[in-house]
Enzyme design. Structure first.
Site, PDB file in Angstrom:
ATOM      1  N   HIS A  24       1.387 -18.076 -15.592  1.00  0.00           N
ATOM      2  CA  HIS A  24       2.399 -18.144 -16.647  1.00  0.00           C
ATOM      3  C   HIS A  24       1.728 -17.748 -17.970  1.00  0.00           C
ATOM      4  CE1 HIS A  24       5.107 -20.221 -19.522  1.00  0.00           C
ATOM      5  NE2 HIS A  24       6.009 -20.189 -18.571  1.00  0.00           N
ATOM      6  N   ASP A  76      -2.967 -25.716 -13.781  1.00  0.00           N
ATOM      7  CA  ASP A  76      -1.664 -25.757 -14.439  1.00  0.00           C
ATOM      8  C   ASP A  76      -0.668 -26.302 -13.417  1.00  0.00           C
ATOM      9  OD1 ASP A  76       0.903 -25.230 -15.273  1.00  0.00           O
ATOM     10  OD2 ASP A  76       0.543 -23.138 -15.793  1.00  0.00           O
ATOM     11  N   GLN A 111       4.552 -26.657 -12.317  1.00  0.00           N
ATOM     12  CA  GLN A 111       5.548 -26.527 -11.240  1.00  0.00           C
ATOM     13  C   GLN A 111       5.138 -27.321  -9.998  1.00  0.00           C
ATOM     14  OE1 GLN A 111       8.398 -25.163 -11.680  1.00  0.00           O
ATOM     15  NE2 GLN A 111       8.057 -23.991 -13.551  1.00  0.00           N
ATOM     16  N   LYS A 123       9.960 -30.917 -16.692  1.00  0.00           N
ATOM     17  CA  LYS A 123      10.126 -30.277 -15.386  1.00  0.00           C
ATOM     18  C   LYS A 123      10.061 -31.295 -14.246  1.00  0.00           C
ATOM     19  CE  LYS A 123       8.109 -25.991 -17.053  1.00  0.00           C
ATOM     20  NZ  LYS A 123       9.065 -24.868 -17.039  1.00  0.00           N
ATOM     21  N   CYS A 140       8.183 -15.409 -17.875  1.00  0.00           N
ATOM     22  CA  CYS A 140       6.908 -15.632 -18.574  1.00  0.00           C
ATOM     23  C   CYS A 140       5.712 -15.281 -17.694  1.00  0.00           C
ATOM     24  CB  CYS A 140       6.780 -17.066 -19.098  1.00  0.00           C
ATOM     25  SG  CYS A 140       7.967 -17.497 -20.355  1.00  0.00           S
TER      26      CYS A 140
HETATM   27  N1  PMP Z   1       2.942 -23.088 -16.521  1.00  0.00           N
HETATM   28  C1  PMP Z   1       3.901 -22.889 -15.620  1.00  0.00           C
HETATM   29  C2  PMP Z   1       3.516 -22.515 -14.221  1.00  0.00           C
HETATM   30  C3  PMP Z   1       5.232 -23.032 -15.986  1.00  0.00           C
HETATM   31  O1  PMP Z   1       6.191 -22.829 -15.094  1.00  0.00           O
HETATM   32  C4  PMP Z   1       5.552 -23.403 -17.323  1.00  0.00           C
HETATM   33  C5  PMP Z   1       6.984 -23.552 -17.776  1.00  0.00           C
HETATM   34  N2  PMP Z   1       7.831 -22.492 -17.384  1.00  0.00           N
HETATM   35  C6  PMP Z   1       4.513 -23.610 -18.214  1.00  0.00           C
HETATM   36  C7  PMP Z   1       3.228 -23.453 -17.779  1.00  0.00           C
HETATM   37  C8  PMP Z   1       4.761 -24.003 -19.639  1.00  0.00           C
HETATM   38  O2  PMP Z   1       5.342 -25.266 -19.702  1.00  0.00           O
HETATM   39  P1  PMP Z   1       5.985 -25.784 -21.056  1.00  0.00           P
HETATM   40  O3  PMP Z   1       6.893 -24.694 -21.553  1.00  0.00           O
HETATM   41  O4  PMP Z   1       6.735 -27.006 -20.650  1.00  0.00           O
HETATM   42  O5  PMP Z   1       4.869 -26.076 -21.994  1.00  0.00           O
END
Ligand code: PMP
Length: 408
Positions: free
Chosen positions: A125, A202, A205, A228, A366
């Site tokens: 991401h 990270d 998910q 999430k 993203c």
């Molecule tokens: N890493 C992953 C794999 C994600 O899916 C996301 C959110 N789409 C993020 C990081 C970022 O999370 P946040 O926007 O809640 O900071």
């Protein structure tokens, strides 16, 4: 094994029972972006602001004591939820993004030098790319990227080849938000640790779909977002090994993170407060605690089992749509159904689905480098949560078949 009654579970989530546009029942399949909240989370936040509101760690008064105790308890619960040995290793942040930025700005700044390398994967991401890229620009270091195969499975041999004496960190998604791939993080950590290289995971998910135990994984850092995992936005977690957290400089300066301040010199507070400058998101932490308690009560095994069944069902049913190609077919996978349909732009499909009351996400999710690598402008992504049903999958498939007739 606990029985999982999805109809009963859905009652707990008020947002699911609404209609959108001209009365279409909402089918919410954008859970990788954010999950809906159970009533217990909404109530916890409301109760805090209704009766319990006070700042933490400051006042000697009753409400402040209560708020401080509740905030500490939330931290203990988060620690237990992810198997952290000590609650002091749990830092509350705004979310995964801030957790990663915190590590980049402290651990990264301290340890990365010109010519050093940080290893990421193709499927990261943006929030697990850009902070490292910024650090590399500042330090004259560089990113090395582990490729994935056509199914969206990481090439572990390539990972191993990329590691060397210049590698300062491996930063990797536990679960890909664009593909659903569950990466073998335990194996990756073993490989990296054999060379003395720390690993950041990270988990944005992952925590909502898998049982995560940071001590068993032996990861150096683990990051996730409250929103999430059925909790509020604006709250997230950074877990770190105590030895790293102790050695890292503070992130932001301000109140609460200090031990003693003079104009000449400031000494810093102990963990976890060293990394929590200013008034924290107290209600957020309490809401997150409520969400994790809720998830535990449902029974993690039952939820995991249910979600796996639903993913299997959805994977099968989607294949009935002519010209639909799933993007991300890793054998180890959760929640995510990313796909493209021949002759239909993802954005057009997304717009039409939305008009039918079906919330999905379209675009690059993203993960632009991954989309470039796969040669796709983007995908349509349906992402499942514990409250989704087979009927909702049927609605999605019927809608896709109709869209195909419309657009072809
Ligand atoms: N890493 C992953 C794999 C994600 O899916 C996301 C959110 N789409 C993020 C990081 C970022 O999370 P946040 O926007 O809640 O900071």
């Amino acid at each position: 094994e606990t029985r999982f009654d999805v109809a009963r579970v859905r009652v707990d989530f008020p947002a699911l029972h609404q209609r959108v546009y001209d009365g279409r029942p909402l089918v919410y399949l954008d859970n990788a972006a954010t999950t809906q909240k159970p009533q217990v989370v909404i109530d916890r936040i409301r109760d805090f602001y209704t009766r319990e509101n006070a700042n933490v760690h400051r006042g000697v008064h009753y409400l402040s004591q209560q708020a401080s105790d509740a905030y500490d308890e939330a931290r203990r619960l988060v620690a237990a939820f992810i198997g952290a040995p000590d609650p002091a290793q749990v830092i509350f942040t705004r979310g995964t993004t801030e957790s990663i930025n915190l590590v980049a700005a402290t651990f990264g700044r301290q340890r990365v030098r010109a010519g050093d390398e940080i290893v990421l994967s193709t499927m990261e991401h943006h929030s697990n790319i850009v902070p490292w890229q910024m650090l590399c620009e500042e330090k004259g270091a560089r990113l090395r990227i582990v490729p994935v195969d056509a199914r969206g499975v990481l090439d572990l041999e390539a990972l191993e080849r990329l590691l060397n004496e210049r590698t300062r960190l491996v930063a990797i998604a536990h679960v890909s938000n664009a593909l659903g791939t569950v990466n073998p993080v335990q194996e990756i950590i073993r490989i990296a640790h054999a060379r003395g290289i720390p690993v950041l995971v990270d988990g944005a998910q992952a925590v909502q779909h898998l049982k995560v135990n940071v001590a068993e994984l032996d990861c150096d850092f683990y990051c996730f977002s409250g929103h999430k995992v059925y909790g509020p936005t604006g709250i997230g977690v950074l877990y770190g090994k105590a030895e790293w957290l102790e050695a890292m400089p503070p992130y932001q300066g301000g109140g609460d993170m200090i031990e003693r301040v003079t104009f000449e010199r400031t000494t810093y507070n102990r963990l976890p407060y060293k990394f929590e400058a200013g008034t924290p998101h107290i209600a957020g932490a309490l809401g997150l605690e409520a969400a994790l308690i809720y998830l535990d009560r449902l029974g993690r095994e039952a939820v995991i089992h249910y979600e796996a069944e639903l993913l299997r069902y959805a994977t099968q049913r989607l294949q009935e749509v002519p010209g639909l190609r799933l993007v991300g077919t890793a054998p180890e996978k959760v929640s995510v159904l990313s796909f493209v349909i021949e002759g239909i732009h993802p954005y057009d499909a997304g717009t039409l689905l939305d008009q039918m009351g079906i919330a999905v996400r379209t675009g690059h999710h993203c993960t632009q480098p991954l989309m470039d690598y796969l040669g796709l402008p983007g995908t349509i992504r349906a992402s499942l949560a514990l409250y989704n049903t087979r009927e909702e999958i049927d609605v999605l498939v019927d809608a896709l078949l109709r869209i195909q007739k419309l657009l072809r």
